[in-house]
Write a protein that holds these residues in place. Structure first.
Motif, PDB file in Angstrom:
ATOM      1  N   LEU A  97       0.835  -1.202   0.000  1.00 11.89           N
ATOM      2  CA  LEU A  97       0.000   0.000   0.000  1.00 11.89           C
ATOM      3  C   LEU A  97       0.871   1.253   0.000  1.00 11.89           C
ATOM      4  CD1 LEU A  97      -2.778  -0.931   2.609  1.00 11.89           C
ATOM      5  CD2 LEU A  97      -3.028  -0.799   0.116  1.00 11.89           C
ATOM      6  N   LEU A  98       0.698   2.098  -1.016  1.00 12.50           N
ATOM      7  CA  LEU A  98       1.315   3.416  -1.072  1.00 12.50           C
ATOM      8  C   LEU A  98       0.274   4.425  -0.607  1.00 12.50           C
ATOM      9  CD1 LEU A  98       3.081   3.091  -4.533  1.00 12.50           C
ATOM     10  CD2 LEU A  98       4.234   3.279  -2.313  1.00 12.50           C
ATOM     11  N   VAL A  99       0.566   5.145   0.460  1.00 12.01           N
ATOM     12  CA  VAL A  99      -0.420   6.003   1.123  1.00 12.01           C
ATOM     13  C   VAL A  99      -0.300   7.436   0.621  1.00 12.01           C
ATOM     14  CG1 VAL A  99      -1.264   6.823   3.360  1.00 12.01           C
ATOM     15  CG2 VAL A  99      -0.285   4.522   3.158  1.00 12.01           C
ATOM     16  N   ASP A 100      -1.444   8.053   0.313  1.00 11.24           N
ATOM     17  CA  ASP A 100      -1.459   9.446  -0.146  1.00 11.24           C
ATOM     18  C   ASP A 100      -0.890  10.374   0.927  1.00 11.24           C
ATOM     19  OD1 ASP A 100      -2.640   8.565  -2.428  1.00 11.24           O
ATOM     20  OD2 ASP A 100      -4.578   9.547  -2.091  1.00 11.24           O
ATOM     21  N   ASP A 101      -0.142  11.383   0.481  1.00  8.54           N
ATOM     22  CA  ASP A 101       0.519  12.305   1.403  1.00  8.54           C
ATOM     23  C   ASP A 101      -0.434  13.295   2.060  1.00  8.54           C
ATOM     24  OD1 ASP A 101       2.953  11.168   0.846  1.00  8.54           O
ATOM     25  OD2 ASP A 101       3.877  12.974   0.010  1.00  8.54           O
ATOM     26  N   TYR A 102      -1.482  13.733   1.347  1.00  5.61           N
ATOM     27  CA  TYR A 102      -2.328  14.829   1.820  1.00  5.61           C
ATOM     28  C   TYR A 102      -3.803  14.486   1.654  1.00  5.61           C
ATOM     29  CZ  TYR A 102       2.057  17.411   1.426  1.00  5.61           C
ATOM     30  OH  TYR A 102       3.359  17.822   1.538  1.00  5.61           O
TER      31      TYR A 102
END
Length: 497
Positions: free
Chosen positions: A370-375
């Motif tokens: 899982l790559l998590v959104d920064d904002y």
């Protein structure tokens, strides 16, 4: 861990520590081994049966007493922490009821006239040391040592004008005024700069029956001279503020926004094991920061960002994963040192928010990572990018949260976040051997990475894995090696070693 603090607000109040604007430095307690008047000592005729021992409360507590009183210039709000060691920490905010000239009283205290005053120089280069002689003194950080009468520290009142998006403009700094009093004492008054109606003057102070700072300890004077409460970061009544960036809304000279990552708190926590004053300030400051957790569970960046608004439709009060990660690491450090329940509860609420956030604001890699959104903004926004430094830093946080909260689901989430980096290992490496800054919502990698920040995050992740699992991650090693080759070629030396 043995309980380090205990609520003694009532005792201190009875001693006069919490009352009024004018205060006396606390007097050291009497010898606790001396018998109370009217009682007989054990082994003597007429010996009384001692009361049964009461089991101490196993849960440490840290609570603030908040009061609001009328002052000559307006309304004074005081947030007081009474600590088990006899020290007190207070945050004060004077709200002006009308225009005032410089010199309005915010706080006063009586000290012996032979007290030593140390005033930090504005440039952080050192200290001006003087006896408490009558006069007006300019500084942002004051330390007073009065021998057996105790010691005192104050961040001098700074003036603030409220701006949009919970930002504020700095109006300058007040002063320290010393006047002669009776019986060999003098009155030390902290004053505000000039204010208009609705402006505030805010300060923080601590007092102790003992020395707050050991000035003979090597490096201590120069260390404390760096915490002047001037410059980019400012500590205020309701927490930490940072100077706004040029693309923030609002922005301008001396305009500050509510910064989630309270780096001053991190410094105090780092010094706490070795410095009494830092050990007093750190938990109180963290408790103030805990009040900022919003109803969703995160800590908002108050200002708007033209960049985030234009690229992703994200408005003011947004969620920044890196700032929140840095702050939550401080809460976990504070929990491990002090065991105050509100620090663990703050972490639990954030963990619940983050697990829900990831479900709708992440992308799945080929292997299931899982790559998590920064904002993010709760009012809605377009999918954002995932920067490598955000991903790795919060990966460590998620692992720590899983351990401290005893949450296997968080540990499993951490594994998937780490898997996302190993899945995409080669895509992060640029032709010049540096790393791409981020992976974007359309899947492409790009942007210029920081000179050494991301390397340090990878370093910390490897250290965490080695400590907790006994092994390193080979993909992270290869990313670090590539980044180090770039740093060596470009003369970057500030990275962790």
């Amino acid at each position: 861990m043995a309980m380090y603090w205990k609520k003694v607000a009532m005792i201190l109040a009875l001693c006069g520590v919490l009352g009024g604007c004018g205060q006396q430095l606390p007097i050291p307690d009497a010898d606790p081994s001396a018998p109370v008047s009217g009682e007989t000592t054990p082994g003597t005729e007429g010996e009384t049966t001692p009361p049964a021992e009461v089991e101490p409360d196993p849960t440490p507590t840290l609570e603030a007493q908040v009061t609001e009183t009328a002052a000559a210039a307006g309304t004074l709000t005081r947030r007081t922490y009474a600590l088990e060691n006899g020290d007190t920490v207070e945050l004060l905010s004077l709200e002006a009821q009308g225009p005032t000239t410089a010199g309005a009283e915010v706080y006063s205290i009586t000290i012996p006239s032979d007290s030593t005053m140390r005033l930090c120089k504005a440039d952080g280069s050192g200290w001006q040391e003087t006896t408490a002689a009558p006069g007006t003194y300019q500084t942002s950080l004051l330390m007073v040592d009065s021998g057996e009468a105790g010691s005192f520290m104050a961040y001098i009142p700074q003036g603030w004008e409220e701006k949009e998006n919970d930002c504020r403009r700095n109006l300058g700094i007040g002063a320290v005024v010393v006047t002669a009093a009776e019986d060999g004492n003098c009155t030390l008054t902290l004053t505000a700069p000039a204010l208009n109606t609705g402006n505030t003057a805010e300060c923080m102070l601590a007092q102790s029956p003992e020395a707050l700072v050991d000035w003979n300890q090597k490096g201590v004077p120069s260390l404390w001279a760096t915490y002047t409460n001037l410059g980019d970061g400012r500590w205020c009544y309701d927490g930490y503020y940072w100077i706004t960036y040029s693309n923030y809304i609002p922005t301008g000279p001396d305009v500050y926004f509510q910064m989630s990552a309270a780096y001053l708190c991190r410094s105090m926590l780092a010094m706490a094991p070795y410095n009494r004053l830092a050990d007093d300030l750190a938990p109180c400051m963290m408790d103030v920061m805990a009040q900022r957790q919003n109803k969703y569970g995160y800590f908002a960046t108050s200002a708007g960002s033209e960049w985030l608004l234009g690229d992703y439709g994200i408005g003011a009060g947004f969620y920044d994963t890196r700032f929140n990660t840095d702050l939550m690491m401080m809460f976990l450090d504070a929990w491990e040192r002090y065991e105050f329940p509100q620090f663990r509860e703050t972490a639990r609420i954030y963990a619940d928010f983050f697990t829900a956030y990831v479900q709708n604001h992440s992308r799945t890699t080929a292997g299931g990572g899982l790559l998590v959104d920064d904002y993010y903004h709760p009012n809605g926004n377009l999918p954002t990018h995932t920067s490598l430094n955000h991903q790795v830093a919060q990966n460590i946080l998620v692992y720590r949260l899983g351990t401290i909260l005893d949450r296997p689901d968080l540990t499993a989430l951490g594994d998937r976040m780490l898997l996302a980096v190993t899945d995409t290992e080669q895509s992060w490496i640029r032709p010049d051997s540096s790393l791409h800054y981020a992976v974007y919502s359309d899947g492409h990698f790009g942007g210029n990475d920081y000179p050494y920040l991301t390397y340090n995050d990878l370093y910390d992740m490897q250290a965490y894995l080695t400590e907790t699992r006994g092994s390193r991650n080979e993909s992270l090693d290869r990313l670090m090696a590539s980044k180090k080759a770039w740093m060596d070629a470009n003369g970057v030396t500030q990275y962790k070693k």
